[in-house]
Design a protein around this motif. Structure first.
Motif, PDB file in Angstrom:
ATOM      1  N   MET A   1       0.849  -1.170   0.000  1.00  0.00           N
ATOM      2  CA  MET A   1       0.000   0.000   0.000  1.00  0.00           C
ATOM      3  C   MET A   1       0.897   1.237   0.000  1.00  0.00           C
ATOM      4  O   MET A   1       2.088   1.148   0.154  1.00  0.00           O
ATOM      5  N   GLY A   2       0.310   2.399  -0.165  1.00  0.00           N
ATOM      6  CA  GLY A   2       1.105   3.614  -0.186  1.00  0.00           C
ATOM      7  C   GLY A   2       0.495   4.636  -1.123  1.00  0.00           C
ATOM      8  O   GLY A   2      -0.709   4.855  -1.107  1.00  0.00           O
ATOM      9  N   PHE A   3       1.344   5.209  -1.963  1.00  0.00           N
ATOM     10  CA  PHE A   3       0.857   6.205  -2.900  1.00  0.00           C
ATOM     11  C   PHE A   3       1.635   6.125  -4.205  1.00  0.00           C
ATOM     12  O   PHE A   3       2.754   5.601  -4.243  1.00  0.00           O
ATOM     13  N   THR A   4       1.020   6.632  -5.259  1.00  0.00           N
ATOM     14  CA  THR A   4       1.709   6.808  -6.528  1.00  0.00           C
ATOM     15  C   THR A   4       1.603   8.284  -6.884  1.00  0.00           C
ATOM     16  O   THR A   4       0.629   8.951  -6.541  1.00  0.00           O
ATOM     17  N   LYS A   5       2.622   8.782  -7.541  1.00  0.00           N
ATOM     18  CA  LYS A   5       2.655  10.189  -7.917  1.00  0.00           C
ATOM     19  C   LYS A   5       2.845  10.305  -9.419  1.00  0.00           C
ATOM     20  O   LYS A   5       3.730   9.674  -9.992  1.00  0.00           O
ATOM     21  N   THR A   6       1.991  11.098 -10.046  1.00  0.00           N
ATOM     22  CA  THR A   6       2.091  11.394 -11.465  1.00  0.00           C
ATOM     23  C   THR A   6       2.333  12.892 -11.604  1.00  0.00           C
ATOM     24  O   THR A   6       1.511  13.695 -11.140  1.00  0.00           O
ATOM     25  N   ILE A   7       3.440  13.268 -12.216  1.00  0.00           N
ATOM     26  CA  ILE A   7       3.753  14.684 -12.387  1.00  0.00           C
ATOM     27  C   ILE A   7       2.938  15.236 -13.551  1.00  0.00           C
ATOM     28  O   ILE A   7       2.980  14.711 -14.658  1.00  0.00           O
ATOM     29  N   LEU A   8       2.171  16.290 -13.263  1.00  0.00           N
ATOM     30  CA  LEU A   8       1.365  16.957 -14.287  1.00  0.00           C
ATOM     31  C   LEU A   8       2.106  18.154 -14.876  1.00  0.00           C
ATOM     32  O   LEU A   8       1.936  18.474 -16.049  1.00  0.00           O
ATOM     33  N   ARG A   9       2.908  18.819 -14.039  1.00  0.00           N
ATOM     34  CA  ARG A   9       3.775  19.906 -14.494  1.00  0.00           C
ATOM     35  C   ARG A   9       5.031  19.867 -13.640  1.00  0.00           C
ATOM     36  O   ARG A   9       4.958  19.924 -12.411  1.00  0.00           O
ATOM     37  N   ALA A  10       6.171  19.767 -14.290  1.00  0.00           N
ATOM     38  CA  ALA A  10       7.434  19.711 -13.564  1.00  0.00           C
ATOM     39  C   ALA A  10       7.700  21.028 -12.841  1.00  0.00           C
ATOM     40  O   ALA A  10       7.314  22.098 -13.318  1.00  0.00           O
ATOM     41  N   GLY A  11       8.349  20.934 -11.702  1.00  0.00           N
ATOM     42  CA  GLY A  11       8.757  22.121 -10.967  1.00  0.00           C
ATOM     43  C   GLY A  11      10.104  22.603 -11.476  1.00  0.00           C
ATOM     44  O   GLY A  11      10.727  21.983 -12.334  1.00  0.00           O
ATOM     45  N   ASN A  12      10.554  23.704 -10.925  1.00  0.00           N
ATOM     46  CA  ASN A  12      11.830  24.250 -11.379  1.00  0.00           C
ATOM     47  C   ASN A  12      12.665  24.755 -10.213  1.00  0.00           C
ATOM     48  O   ASN A  12      13.477  25.652 -10.360  1.00  0.00           O
ATOM     49  N   GLY A  13      12.447  24.175  -9.065  1.00  0.00           N
ATOM     50  CA  GLY A  13      13.181  24.643  -7.895  1.00  0.00           C
ATOM     51  C   GLY A  13      13.543  23.507  -6.981  1.00  0.00           C
ATOM     52  O   GLY A  13      13.422  22.335  -7.333  1.00  0.00           O
ATOM     53  N   PRO A  14      13.972  23.858  -5.773  1.00  0.00           N
ATOM     54  CA  PRO A  14      14.357  22.841  -4.797  1.00  0.00           C
ATOM     55  C   PRO A  14      13.141  22.099  -4.247  1.00  0.00           C
ATOM     56  O   PRO A  14      12.000  22.449  -4.537  1.00  0.00           O
ATOM     57  N   MET A  15      13.410  21.074  -3.442  1.00  0.00           N
ATOM     58  CA  MET A  15      12.357  20.303  -2.773  1.00  0.00           C
ATOM     59  C   MET A  15      12.351  20.668  -1.298  1.00  0.00           C
ATOM     60  O   MET A  15      13.407  20.929  -0.715  1.00  0.00           O
ATOM     61  N   PRO A  16      11.168  20.681  -0.675  1.00  0.00           N
ATOM     62  CA  PRO A  16      11.128  20.980   0.763  1.00  0.00           C
ATOM     63  C   PRO A  16      11.789  19.869   1.572  1.00  0.00           C
ATOM     64  O   PRO A  16      11.822  18.709   1.155  1.00  0.00           O
ATOM     65  N   LYS A  17      12.290  20.252   2.721  1.00  0.00           N
ATOM     66  CA  LYS A  17      12.901  19.302   3.646  1.00  0.00           C
ATOM     67  C   LYS A  17      11.956  19.090   4.828  1.00  0.00           C
ATOM     68  O   LYS A  17      11.134  19.950   5.146  1.00  0.00           O
ATOM     69  N   ARG A  18      12.112  17.948   5.477  1.00  0.00           N
ATOM     70  CA  ARG A  18      11.279  17.600   6.640  1.00  0.00           C
ATOM     71  C   ARG A  18      11.263  18.757   7.634  1.00  0.00           C
ATOM     72  O   ARG A  18      12.306  19.308   7.981  1.00  0.00           O
ATOM     73  N   GLY A  19      10.056  19.124   8.089  1.00  0.00           N
ATOM     74  CA  GLY A  19       9.895  20.174   9.077  1.00  0.00           C
ATOM     75  C   GLY A  19       9.654  21.557   8.502  1.00  0.00           C
ATOM     76  O   GLY A  19       9.237  22.462   9.222  1.00  0.00           O
ATOM     77  N   GLN A  20       9.899  21.734   7.195  1.00  0.00           N
ATOM     78  CA  GLN A  20       9.659  23.042   6.602  1.00  0.00           C
ATOM     79  C   GLN A  20       8.168  23.289   6.431  1.00  0.00           C
ATOM     80  O   GLN A  20       7.378  22.365   6.241  1.00  0.00           O
ATOM     81  N   SER A  21       7.793  24.557   6.472  1.00  0.00           N
ATOM     82  CA  SER A  21       6.414  24.977   6.256  1.00  0.00           C
ATOM     83  C   SER A  21       6.174  25.066   4.749  1.00  0.00           C
ATOM     84  O   SER A  21       6.854  25.817   4.063  1.00  0.00           O
ATOM     85  N   VAL A  22       5.221  24.264   4.264  1.00  0.00           N
ATOM     86  CA  VAL A  22       4.937  24.180   2.836  1.00  0.00           C
ATOM     87  C   VAL A  22       3.524  24.703   2.586  1.00  0.00           C
ATOM     88  O   VAL A  22       2.594  24.360   3.310  1.00  0.00           O
TER      89      VAL A  22
END
Length: 112
Positions: A1-22
């Motif tokens: 079980m879990g999740f699958t992710k399908t990208i609809l539009r690619a990003g152009n920046g960094p990824m958030p890190k654990r604990g950051q406010s998103v």
């Protein structure tokens, strides 16, 4: 079980890190076990983007694990199994039945 992710539009920046406010725009599908039926959206009238601390259990597991792997500006569809969504309890107030699969379209707007 879990999740699958399908990208609809690619990003152009960094990824958030654990604990950051998103901050994200999100639309959730799966009302009454119909994955085409919307139950909530930050884009609905009167709603605003949603902010949470990623990776700390403030949101369902599919969001915590899915969003932490998204880039700034990315839009993705995250399909969650029940254990990565609301599980056996569901979320009756929103029409989410127990043990429902859910789909979320999420756009990462910002994080800090």
């Amino acid at each position: 079980m879990g999740f699958t992710k399908t990208i609809l539009r690619a990003g152009n920046g960094p990824m958030p890190k654990r604990g950051q406010s998103v901050t994200v725009h999100c639309t959730g599908y799966g009302k009454n076990n119909n994955l085409n039926d919307k139950f909530w959206s930050t884009k609905d009238p009167g709603q605003e983007p949603f902010t949470f601390s990623v990776g700390l259990g403030q949101v369902i597991k599919g969001w915590d694990e899915g969003v932490i792997g998204m880039q700034l500006g990315e839009i993705a569809k995250i399909h969650c199994s029940p254990d990565y969504a609301y599980g056996a309890g569901g979320f009756p107030a929103w029409g989410i039945m127990p043990n429902s699969e859910l789909v979320f379209e999420i756009e990462v707007l910002s994080f800090k």
